[in-house]
Design a protein around this motif. Structure first.
Motif, PDB file in Angstrom:
ATOM      1  N   HIS A  28     -49.133   7.359  44.310  1.00 18.79           N
ATOM      2  CA  HIS A  28     -50.326   7.070  43.183  1.00 18.79           C
ATOM      3  C   HIS A  28     -51.770   7.716  44.007  1.00 18.79           C
ATOM      4  O   HIS A  28     -51.756   7.458  45.400  1.00 18.79           O
ATOM      5  N   LEU A  29     -52.469   8.073  42.969  1.00 15.03           N
ATOM      6  CA  LEU A  29     -53.964   8.253  43.598  1.00 15.03           C
ATOM      7  C   LEU A  29     -54.909   7.436  42.418  1.00 15.03           C
ATOM      8  O   LEU A  29     -54.860   8.155  41.501  1.00 15.03           O
ATOM      9  N   THR A  30     -55.768   6.701  42.877  1.00 13.41           N
ATOM     10  CA  THR A  30     -56.916   6.367  42.185  1.00 13.41           C
ATOM     11  C   THR A  30     -58.287   6.804  42.536  1.00 13.41           C
ATOM     12  O   THR A  30     -58.476   7.104  43.535  1.00 13.41           O
ATOM     13  N   ALA A  31     -59.232   6.959  41.396  1.00 13.33           N
ATOM     14  CA  ALA A  31     -60.655   7.243  41.605  1.00 13.33           C
ATOM     15  C   ALA A  31     -61.583   6.271  42.218  1.00 13.33           C
ATOM     16  O   ALA A  31     -62.527   6.606  42.421  1.00 13.33           O
ATOM     17  N   VAL A  32     -61.327   4.998  41.738  1.00  9.69           N
ATOM     18  CA  VAL A  32     -62.172   3.658  42.148  1.00  9.69           C
ATOM     19  C   VAL A  32     -62.757   3.829  43.576  1.00  9.69           C
ATOM     20  O   VAL A  32     -61.881   4.066  44.451  1.00  9.69           O
ATOM     21  N   ASN A  33     -63.778   3.670  43.829  1.00  5.34           N
ATOM     22  CA  ASN A  33     -64.543   3.709  45.162  1.00  5.34           C
ATOM     23  C   ASN A  33     -64.408   4.862  45.868  1.00  5.34           C
ATOM     24  O   ASN A  33     -64.587   4.681  47.103  1.00  5.34           O
ATOM     25  N   HIS A  34     -64.097   6.009  45.365  1.00  4.96           N
ATOM     26  CA  HIS A  34     -63.623   7.122  46.373  1.00  4.96           C
ATOM     27  C   HIS A  34     -64.769   8.341  45.833  1.00  4.96           C
ATOM     28  O   HIS A  34     -64.794   8.525  44.679  1.00  4.96           O
ATOM     29  N   SER A  35     -65.281   8.976  46.622  1.00  6.89           N
ATOM     30  CA  SER A  35     -66.010  10.298  46.453  1.00  6.89           C
ATOM     31  C   SER A  35     -64.967  11.309  46.447  1.00  6.89           C
ATOM     32  O   SER A  35     -63.717  11.264  46.543  1.00  6.89           O
ATOM     33  N   VAL A  36     -65.528  12.517  45.815  1.00  2.32           N
ATOM     34  CA  VAL A  36     -64.415  13.557  45.806  1.00  2.32           C
ATOM     35  C   VAL A  36     -64.169  14.033  47.078  1.00  2.32           C
ATOM     36  O   VAL A  36     -62.895  14.411  47.300  1.00  2.32           O
ATOM     37  N   ALA A  37     -65.051  13.952  48.096  1.00  2.00           N
ATOM     38  CA  ALA A  37     -64.585  14.482  49.263  1.00  2.00           C
ATOM     39  C   ALA A  37     -63.480  13.681  49.684  1.00  2.00           C
ATOM     40  O   ALA A  37     -62.517  14.266  50.621  1.00  2.00           O
ATOM     41  N   GLU A  38     -63.619  12.098  49.610  1.00  2.00           N
ATOM     42  CA  GLU A  38     -62.638  11.265  50.104  1.00  2.00           C
ATOM     43  C   GLU A  38     -61.085  11.446  49.486  1.00  2.00           C
ATOM     44  O   GLU A  38     -60.011  11.482  50.198  1.00  2.00           O
ATOM     45  N   LEU A  39     -61.339  11.823  48.200  1.00  2.00           N
ATOM     46  CA  LEU A  39     -60.144  12.148  47.556  1.00  2.00           C
ATOM     47  C   LEU A  39     -59.391  13.329  47.934  1.00  2.00           C
ATOM     48  O   LEU A  39     -58.183  13.505  48.226  1.00  2.00           O
ATOM     49  N   ARG A  40     -60.338  14.355  48.128  1.00  2.25           N
ATOM     50  CA  ARG A  40     -59.505  15.660  48.857  1.00  2.25           C
ATOM     51  C   ARG A  40     -58.899  15.412  49.892  1.00  2.25           C
ATOM     52  O   ARG A  40     -58.118  16.243  50.443  1.00  2.25           O
ATOM     53  N   ASN A  41     -59.799  14.578  50.861  1.00  2.70           N
ATOM     54  CA  ASN A  41     -59.083  14.133  52.168  1.00  2.70           C
ATOM     55  C   ASN A  41     -57.683  13.518  52.103  1.00  2.70           C
ATOM     56  O   ASN A  41     -56.722  13.882  52.714  1.00  2.70           O
ATOM     57  N   VAL A  42     -57.324  12.619  51.142  1.00  2.19           N
ATOM     58  CA  VAL A  42     -56.164  12.036  50.874  1.00  2.19           C
ATOM     59  C   VAL A  42     -55.239  13.186  50.083  1.00  2.19           C
ATOM     60  O   VAL A  42     -53.919  13.148  50.855  1.00  2.19           O
ATOM     61  N   ILE A  43     -55.520  14.062  49.378  1.00  2.00           N
ATOM     62  CA  ILE A  43     -54.813  14.943  48.666  1.00  2.00           C
ATOM     63  C   ILE A  43     -54.390  15.771  49.887  1.00  2.00           C
ATOM     64  O   ILE A  43     -53.205  16.256  49.950  1.00  2.00           O
ATOM     65  N   GLY A  44     -54.998  16.417  51.008  1.00  4.55           N
ATOM     66  CA  GLY A  44     -54.625  17.206  51.841  1.00  4.55           C
ATOM     67  C   GLY A  44     -53.901  16.601  52.884  1.00  4.55           C
ATOM     68  O   GLY A  44     -52.954  17.117  53.367  1.00  4.55           O
ATOM     69  N   ARG A  45     -53.732  15.171  53.047  1.00  7.49           N
ATOM     70  CA  ARG A  45     -52.825  14.480  53.935  1.00  7.49           C
ATOM     71  C   ARG A  45     -51.543  14.692  53.255  1.00  7.49           C
ATOM     72  O   ARG A  45     -50.580  14.433  53.953  1.00  7.49           O
ATOM     73  N   LEU A  46     -51.412  13.988  51.932  1.00  5.95           N
ATOM     74  CA  LEU A  46     -50.232  14.226  51.307  1.00  5.95           C
ATOM     75  C   LEU A  46     -49.604  15.731  51.223  1.00  5.95           C
ATOM     76  O   LEU A  46     -48.486  15.783  51.697  1.00  5.95           O
TER      77      LEU A  46
END
Length: 305
Positions: A90-108
């Motif tokens: 699961h991935l949520t947008a709360v409290n995350h910048s686009v850069a942080e979201l891309r970092n999570v997506i990259g780890r996955l």
């Protein structure tokens, strides 16, 4: 238990969107990231006990406000590398910048995980509180869907709400928002938990009437204790059905009778949903295996009769 990223990228995993559209219903389990050592032991005990049932996939939730981001990613990585299970993060947008979201997506992606459930998420502390966009983040779930899809070869799912999302003003608006998420690239959806088959069927009908054929998996959580009813209302934002509440109230003083009724009710609802042609069943386990295994077994016995 955080794991380091592999030095060699593992092969990409199967697409859950494609699995759901294939012949035959899928069966899947949902877990949440642990916050304590005891919770971690309970999670992995449940995973190991449910793994022999050969679920189509499992999902790992994301804490409100991104509070379990690193644990979600670590658990998903470990499921991908240490079990035979197909994980979805699961991935949520709360409290995350686009850069942080891309970092999570990259780890996955580095762990070979290509399946993501993209949800806007609830504010931390109060799920019904005001939703505030991160100044460098995304505003809607459909924006998060596009971000994940644009980041690589991902199969993206979204949430759907039999009773409507708590922040949607009405059913029609909620349906329109759902269709927009699908048109942004979502390949499948999983409902918030519900307890009467007709609630799911009405959702499916109104989505189809809007011209959308995205498969929707029903999210099912057996009631095993009276407090499960209260927790379900907190998690789903929807009232527990009065008819069922009355049935549980009649046996409230007998914990074993409450549990037995919950298993029977969940099994009966799942049988009807399968008879109605649902694409699969997604069990919300709360990191426990016993009730889920019992419902699973009752469904298998029913199918064999």
């Amino acid at each position: 238990m955080a794991l380091g990223l592999p030095s060699v990228l593992p092969p990409s995993q199967p697409s859950i969107g494609e699995l759901i559209r294939a012949a035959g219903p899928t069966f899947s389990f949902e877990f949440f990231p642990p916050k304590t050592a005891d919770g971690e032991r309970q999670l992995w005990r449940a995973i190991r006990e449910l793994e022999p049932l050969l679920p189509s996939f499992v999902s790992i939730t994301y804490g409100a406000g991104g509070t379990t981001r690193d644990t979600t990613v670590a658990v998903t990585e470990r499921v991908a590398t240490e079990t035979t299970l197909l994980p979805m993060a699961h991935l949520t947008a709360v409290n995350h910048s686009v850069a942080e979201l891309r970092n999570v997506i990259g780890r996955l992606a580095a762990a070979g995980v290509r399946n993501v459930l993209a949800v806007r998420g609830d504010p931390p502390g109060d799920p019904n509180g005001e939703w505030v966009r991160h100044p460098d983040g995304v505003l809607y779930a459909e924006d998060l869907v596009r971000l994940v899809r644009d980041s690589g070869d991902f199969s993206v799912g979204v949430a759907s709400f039999p009773y409507k999302h708590p922040r949607s003003p009405d059913i029609e608006t909620d349906t329109r928002y759902f269709v927009q998420k699908c048109r942004a690239g979502a390949e499948f959806a999983i409902t918030q938990m519900f307890f009467e088959a007709d609630d799911y069927l009405r959702l499916r009908d109104r989505v189809a009437a809007a011209g959308c054929d995205t498969p929707i998996l029903p999210g099912v959580m057996p009631v095993t204790q009276m407090r499960t009813i209260e927790r379900s209302e907190q998690l789903s934002g929807a009232p527990f059905p009065r008819r069922l509440a009355d049935r549980f109230a009649r046996v409230a003083d007998d914990p074993e009778a409450v549990r037995k009724l919950g298993i029977e009710q969940a099994s009966e609802m799942c049988r009807r949903l399968l008879d109605e042609g649902v694409p699969g069943i997604h069990f919300i386990t709360l990191n426990r295996s016993t009730a889920t295994r019992e419902v699973w077994q009752l469904l298998r016995v029913g199918a064999a009769v």
